[in-house]
Enzyme design. Structure first.
Site, PDB file in Angstrom:
ATOM      1  CE  LYS A  80      -4.625   0.673   0.794  1.00 41.18           C
ATOM      2  NZ  LYS A  80      -5.798  -0.128   0.454  1.00 41.18           N
ATOM      3  N   GLY A 180     -19.432   7.429   6.714  1.00 40.54           N
ATOM      4  CA  GLY A 180     -18.589   7.810   5.583  1.00 40.54           C
ATOM      5  C   GLY A 180     -19.250   7.458   4.268  1.00 40.54           C
ATOM      6  CG  ASN A 183     -15.054   7.589  -4.469  1.00 42.14           C
ATOM      7  OD1 ASN A 183     -15.779   8.291  -5.176  1.00 42.14           O
ATOM      8  ND2 ASN A 183     -13.785   7.891  -4.218  1.00 42.14           N
TER       9      ASN A 183
END
Ligand SMILES: NC(=O)C1=CN([C@@H]2O[C@H](COP(=O)(O)OP(=O)(O)OC[C@H]3O[C@@H](n4cnc5c(N)ncnc54)[C@H](O)[C@@H]3O)[C@@H](O)[C@H]2O)C=CC1
Ligand SMILES: CC(C)CC(=O)C(=O)O
Length: 365
Positions: A80, A180, A183
């Protein structure tokens, strides 16, 4: 943080600091484990409070990708990247081009994609400098933004967890508290709303809340109030470590099923919610839809094939729940066992010698 001590404890392979003064790039690439294949994981851009917070996020997220890719049956390791900066105002073309050259320099050990704060357009800029990037524009025959597919996988996994808690996998009439609505969760809310779930949402971005209230007839609460909402399912879809000593006593949900990476602050919090009888869908199992989707690009993207695999997240969550019940362990431990066993098997089977272009014998004069 004692970086080498942390890396040794969790057996990380590599931590790479990338700086480019011209563009302002400050990126940290963490490669945890490449036993199963090249490390694949997204690039997150966030306004970290400190470099230490950024380093810790990169390390935790990278290890999560090792487990996620292994549990999803992918031939990929875990890695990551975090980029320190505000995605709303610090981005520029040179930044992602420079970052692409750093990825190219790793010679295929790490493949990137989107995550919080980065977009398909950012991946396309990286793609100008390296092929070790996924989630790029469909124009290149790729899969584009992975978020909607991640959302579909979370929806499928949530149904499997609801089946365990309520004896039916229907979400009709269920109250889902979504933390949240970016997307992934905006697309998740679409699936939930279509199935007749009642949505309670929160976000630090008021526009994101407004859109969810308008589009899904959702009820809005303040960010810190999401934990105490009377609901059936709590869906963490923001950042990590929201299941912790402060929030657990407030949680009313019988199911925790969300997209966020690293939802448990520590493993003890997985034990705690297990003891409370909450059905926890392990984060890296339920949110693997994105990586399954972009990983398909490595074989020549076929959306039908990818979606079929993502649909199977329902069965993956059901299997983890079964193993947890059979062995009397929390679901997060059952998922870890699945991932670790696969990595161990592959690691042990790599003992055979295989001459390739890089072995010492191929260099003999
Ligand atoms: N995009 C993808 O395909 C995948 C994403 N994930 C994980 O899912 C989570 C969401 O990812 P995306 O939707 O792509 O990111 P995003 O940035 O589009 O959405 C995250 C949302 O959370 C909000 N947020 C941040 N802190 C908050 C807080 N304290 N309280 C309430 N809201 C807060 C943000 O304002 C934003 O709207 C992240 O943890 C990400 O690592 C995991 C797998 C794949
Ligand atoms: C395709 C990416 C979103 C994969 C990833 O980084 C993740 O699943 O967290």
């Amino acid at each position: 943080m004692e970086i080498f001590k942390y890396m040794e404890h969790y057996d990380y392979e590599q931590l790479v600091f990338c700086q480019d003064r011209q563009s302002g790039l400050k990126a940290i690439i963490a490669i945890h484990d490449t036993t199963l294949g090249p490390a694949l994981g997204g690039t997150r851009m966030w306004t970290y409070e400190s470099e230490e917070e950024a380093i810790e996020d990169a390390l935790r997220l990278a290890r999560g990708m090792t487990y996620k890719n292994a549990a999803a049956g992918l031939n990929l390791g875990g890695g990551k990247t975090v980029i320190i900066g505000d995605p709303r105002k610090d981005k520029n073309e040179e930044m992602f081009r420079a970052f692409g050259r750093y990825i190219q320099g790793l010679n295929g050990r790490y493949i990137t994609a989107e995550d919080v704060g980065t977009t398909v357009a950012d991946m396309d800029l990286i793609h100008e400098e390296t092929d070790y990037v996924t989630g790029i524009s469909p124009a290149f025959g790729s899969s584009g933004n992975p978020s909607p597919v991640t959302a579909y996988g979370v929806y499928r996994g949530m149904k499997a967890a609801v089946m365990e808690a309520f004896g039916t996998d229907s979400l009709e009439g269920k109250v889902v508290a979504v933390q949240g609505v970016g997307n992934v969760a905006y697309n998740l809310c679409k699936h939930l709303h279509e199935e007749g779930a009642h949505l309670v949402v929160t976000d630090i971005n008021k526009e994101a809340v407004r859109r969810a209230v308008e589009d899904f007839n959702a009820k809005a609460v303040e960010p810190n109030d999401i934990y105490s909402v009377e609901c059936d399912v709590y869906a963490p879809c923001a950042l990590g470590a929201t299941i912790n000593d402060v929030t657990i006593p407030q949680i009313k949900a019988k199911v925790i099923a969300g997209a966020a990476n690293n939802q448990l602050k520590d493993t003890k919090h997985g034990d705690l919610i297990h003891e409370m009888g909450i059905v926890y869908a392990p984060d890296y199992v339920i949110n693997a839809g994105g990586v399954i989707n972009v990983a398909d690009e490595l074989y020549g993207y076929n959306s039908e094939r990818a979606l079929k695999k993502v649909e199977g997240i329902y069965n993956n969550i059901a299997r983890v729940i079964e193993i947890a019940k059979r062995d009397g362990i929390p679901t997060y431990q059952a998922a870890d066992r699945l991932a670790e066993e696969r990595i161990e098997r592959m690691r042990n089977s790599r003992s055979q010698f295989l001459q390739n272009g890089h072995h010492i014998l191929s260099r003999r004069p």
